[in-house]
Scaffold this active site. Structure first.
Site, mmCIF file in Angstrom:
data_model
loop_
_atom_site.group_PDB
_atom_site.id
_atom_site.type_symbol
_atom_site.label_atom_id
_atom_site.label_comp_id
_atom_site.label_asym_id
_atom_site.label_seq_id
_atom_site.Cartn_x
_atom_site.Cartn_y
_atom_site.Cartn_z
ATOM 1 N N ASN A 134 45.371 46.887 9.154
ATOM 2 C CA ASN A 134 45.403 48.309 9.520
ATOM 3 C C ASN A 134 45.206 49.243 8.329
ATOM 4 O O ASN A 134 44.573 50.289 8.477
ATOM 5 C CB ASN A 134 46.663 48.656 10.342
ATOM 6 N N GLU A 232 57.329 44.307 5.476
ATOM 7 C CA GLU A 232 57.038 45.614 6.090
ATOM 8 C C GLU A 232 56.479 45.308 7.467
ATOM 9 O O GLU A 232 55.361 44.800 7.588
ATOM 10 C CB GLU A 232 56.001 46.394 5.265
ATOM 11 N N CYS A 266 51.964 51.614 11.239
ATOM 12 C CA CYS A 266 53.356 51.238 11.515
ATOM 13 C C CYS A 266 54.271 52.457 11.549
ATOM 14 O O CYS A 266 55.363 52.376 12.099
ATOM 15 C CB CYS A 266 53.831 50.197 10.503
ATOM 16 N N GLU A 435 59.098 49.245 -0.802
ATOM 17 C CA GLU A 435 57.929 49.264 -1.669
ATOM 18 C C GLU A 435 57.766 50.684 -2.218
ATOM 19 O O GLU A 435 58.438 51.612 -1.764
ATOM 20 C CB GLU A 435 56.686 48.859 -0.879
HETATM 21 P P1 NAD Z 1 49.829 39.441 12.021
HETATM 22 O O1 NAD Z 1 51.241 39.645 11.696
HETATM 23 O O2 NAD Z 1 49.432 38.208 12.759
HETATM 24 O O3 NAD Z 1 48.933 39.430 10.682
HETATM 25 C C1 NAD Z 1 49.255 40.062 9.475
HETATM 26 C C2 NAD Z 1 48.853 39.180 8.295
HETATM 27 O O4 NAD Z 1 49.605 37.966 8.351
HETATM 28 C C3 NAD Z 1 47.382 38.731 8.301
HETATM 29 O O5 NAD Z 1 46.905 38.635 6.969
HETATM 30 C C4 NAD Z 1 47.457 37.362 8.918
HETATM 31 O O6 NAD Z 1 46.364 36.531 8.567
HETATM 32 C C5 NAD Z 1 48.745 36.837 8.322
HETATM 33 N N1 NAD Z 1 49.376 35.748 9.071
HETATM 34 C C6 NAD Z 1 49.308 35.519 10.403
HETATM 35 N N2 NAD Z 1 49.991 34.396 10.714
HETATM 36 C C7 NAD Z 1 50.513 33.918 9.561
HETATM 37 C C8 NAD Z 1 51.321 32.796 9.236
HETATM 38 N N3 NAD Z 1 51.731 31.932 10.168
HETATM 39 N N4 NAD Z 1 51.665 32.598 7.952
HETATM 40 C C9 NAD Z 1 51.276 33.455 7.004
HETATM 41 N N5 NAD Z 1 50.493 34.532 7.231
HETATM 42 C C10 NAD Z 1 50.123 34.780 8.508
HETATM 43 O O7 NAD Z 1 49.326 40.724 12.789
HETATM 44 P P2 NAD Z 1 48.058 40.819 13.769
HETATM 45 O O8 NAD Z 1 47.949 39.657 14.696
HETATM 46 O O9 NAD Z 1 46.886 41.072 12.923
HETATM 47 O O10 NAD Z 1 48.475 42.085 14.623
HETATM 48 C C11 NAD Z 1 49.309 41.916 15.759
HETATM 49 C C12 NAD Z 1 50.269 43.063 15.913
HETATM 50 O O11 NAD Z 1 51.079 43.188 14.749
HETATM 51 C C13 NAD Z 1 49.636 44.418 16.053
HETATM 52 O O12 NAD Z 1 49.256 44.694 17.352
HETATM 53 C C14 NAD Z 1 50.731 45.319 15.568
HETATM 54 O O13 NAD Z 1 51.641 45.599 16.604
HETATM 55 C C15 NAD Z 1 51.407 44.526 14.511
HETATM 56 N N6 NAD Z 1 50.967 44.886 13.148
HETATM 57 C C16 NAD Z 1 51.763 45.686 12.416
HETATM 58 C C17 NAD Z 1 51.373 46.061 11.147
HETATM 59 C C18 NAD Z 1 52.225 46.964 10.315
HETATM 60 O O14 NAD Z 1 51.739 47.563 9.385
HETATM 61 N N7 NAD Z 1 53.484 47.050 10.605
HETATM 62 C C19 NAD Z 1 50.158 45.639 10.630
HETATM 63 C C20 NAD Z 1 49.352 44.786 11.396
HETATM 64 C C21 NAD Z 1 49.776 44.431 12.650
#
Ligand code: NAD
Length: 456
Positions: A134, A232, A266, A435
């Protein structure tokens, strides 16, 4: 042994594949950790002034490439040009600010009997930063810049959808003279490259930004080694509008507070709580403001909101805005691209999924409240606690309500949450640790206490 794989990067405004990037497997992560560990030892031993100078050169290199980085962000993440320029500038500013912290990262000498007592802040070693899609550039930098400044090496795993700006930043770091292997980018799947980073014994700390679900998994894995972790996570932030507020200003500001970055933020203020006496008046002003938001090609300077990141995210957002809900909707392009219009949902109970879950799209609910106590109760009726806003002309009320809302980043008569020089982070299930701000570097250090006897 995992198979070689590649990540296809799409332009979310057109659905065209703009790049294909090799993904890292566990072996690649292991090799990167070993290289980083060697580079870190030399970096930590370097003179602080030299480390600071190199980080400032890195900041200058980013500054020289703001437009290029911004255009890359527009193409891979669908961010508006204005936002993307701000994001690249945020990386520059944070590198510069962190460089200023290198020589100021001081320990203490605490009086004790019989000798001298030193408290020393040591770097942790190799830090893994796992970033979301994001805000690919700023969030990568929030972990990377202070970690490097505190004497660590950084391995950055960008999100699958957005590896391009991260890869470019690593090139700029090298061009600026940062030692080879000190800052490496490892694009890859979360469950492969991210997981390998979390489990690797040579990685001393994980900084994770993303979903609460994955954050909890990472925290549990880190617990096995008592690995340091900063999280975060999500948010469902309230925007509380009291009847005594400047209603015109509050209504004018409310759309941007949840539509910025197409709501994939977020800190998005997606629960708009309005005191009953001004509820109708507020909605009458908010609806036209929402409808006037310009949604379209993110590369167009006039655009205020671009597409969502992916088909999966579009499906997720659609699943929350079911046909039976009362909505006010803005416009969005039709045809290719992951478009969803700005949307207000009214008339739902506070416990409806659209009012409790992080939708992560351009969708907000509007809920009425009776009095201050009711507003605080509704604001806190969430597992999250990242941000929030309070609109009132009463200073005492502003202080009481910001004191009572359990969230890490609150603003009064404003929706501002993020400045690189003030701390940022969440209460509850919105995260762990902070952070940014003046203490950012200490989150990347271990505290060592040494007593030297003067009596021997
Ligand atoms: P996610 O948590 O799956 O991904 C975030 C990061 O974590 C990515 O780099 C991803 O490759 C990595 N990741 C995923 N699985 C992992 C694992 N098992 N071990 C280590 N790293 C891992 O988020 P998403 O699927 O991209 O988005 C899904 C939902 O998460 C969104 O709809 C939103 O609600 C939320 N989200 C929140 C934020 C925030 O800033 N708070 C950011 C992105 C997504």
């Amino acid at each position: 042994m995992s198979q070689p794989y590649a990540l296809d990067v799409l332009n979310p405004a057109t659905e065209e594949v703009i790049a294909s990037v090799p993904g890292a497997d566990a072996a690649a992560v292991d090799a990167a950790v070993r290289r980083a560990a060697r580079a870190q030892r030399a970096w930590a031993a370097a003179a602080p002034a030299d480390r600071a100078r190199l980080l400032r050169r890195f900041a200058a290199a980013v500054d020289d490439h703001i437009e290029e980085l911004a255009l890359l962000e527009v193409r891979e993440a669908g961010h508006t040009l204005g936002n993307a320029r701000w994001e690249a500038g945020n990386v520059r500013d944070l590198l510069d600010y962190s460089a200023g912290g290198v020589e100021r990262l001081t320990g203490r000498q605490i009086p004790v009997p019989g000798g001298i007592n030193l408290t020393i802040l040591e770097p942790l070693g190799v830090v893994g930063v796992i970033a979301p899609w994001n805000f690919p550039m700023p969030i990568a930098a929030w972990g990377t810049a202070p970690a490097l400044a505190a004497g660590n090496a950084v391995l950055l795993k960008p999100a699958e959808a957005t590896p391009l700006t991260a890869l470019r930043l690593a090139e700029l770091a090298l061009e600026a003279g940062l030692p080879e292997h000190l800052f490496q980018v490892l694009p890859g799947r979360g469950a492969v490259a991210g997981d390998a980073l979390v489990r690797h014994p040579g990685v001393a700390k994980i900084v994770f930004t993303g979903s609460t679900r994955i954050g909890k998994q990472i925290m549990a894995l880190c617990a096995e080694r008592v690995k340091r972790v900063t999280l975060e996570l999500g948010g469902k932030s309230p925007n509380i509008v009291f009847a005594d507020a400047d209603i015109e200003a509050a209504a004018a500001a409310a759309p941007t507070a949840f539509l910025d970055n197409s709501g994939q933020d977020c800190c998005a203020r997606t629960r708009i709580l309005v005191q009953r006496p001004v509820y109708d008046d507020f909605l009458d002003r908010l609806a036209p403001a929402l409808k006037s938001v310009v949604v379209g090609d993110p590369a167009d300077e006039a655009t205020q909101m671009g597409p969502l990141i992916s088909r999966a995210q579009l499906d997720r957002v659609r699943s929350y805005v079911t046909d039976d809900l009362a909505t006010v909707r803005g416009s969005a392009p039709t045809g290719p691209g992951f478009w969803f219009p700005p949307t207000l949902v009214t008339g739902v109970p506070p416990e409806a999924p659209v009012a409790t879950d992080e939708v992560f799209g351009p969708v907000a609910v509007v809920l009425p409240f009776d009095d201050e106590e009711d507003a605080v109760r509704l604001a806190n009726a969430t597992e999250y606690g990242l941000s929030g806003s309070v609109w009132t002309r009463d200073v005492g009320r502003a202080l009481r309500v910001t004191g009572a809302v359990a969230a890490g980043n609150l603003s009064v008569n404003s929706h501002s949450s993020v400045r690189y020089w003030t701390p940022f982070g969440g209460y509850g299930q919105s995260g762990l640790g902070r952070e940014l701000g003046p203490d950012a570097l200490t989150a990347f250090t271990e505290t060592k206490n040494v007593f030297i006897s003067t009596e021997a």
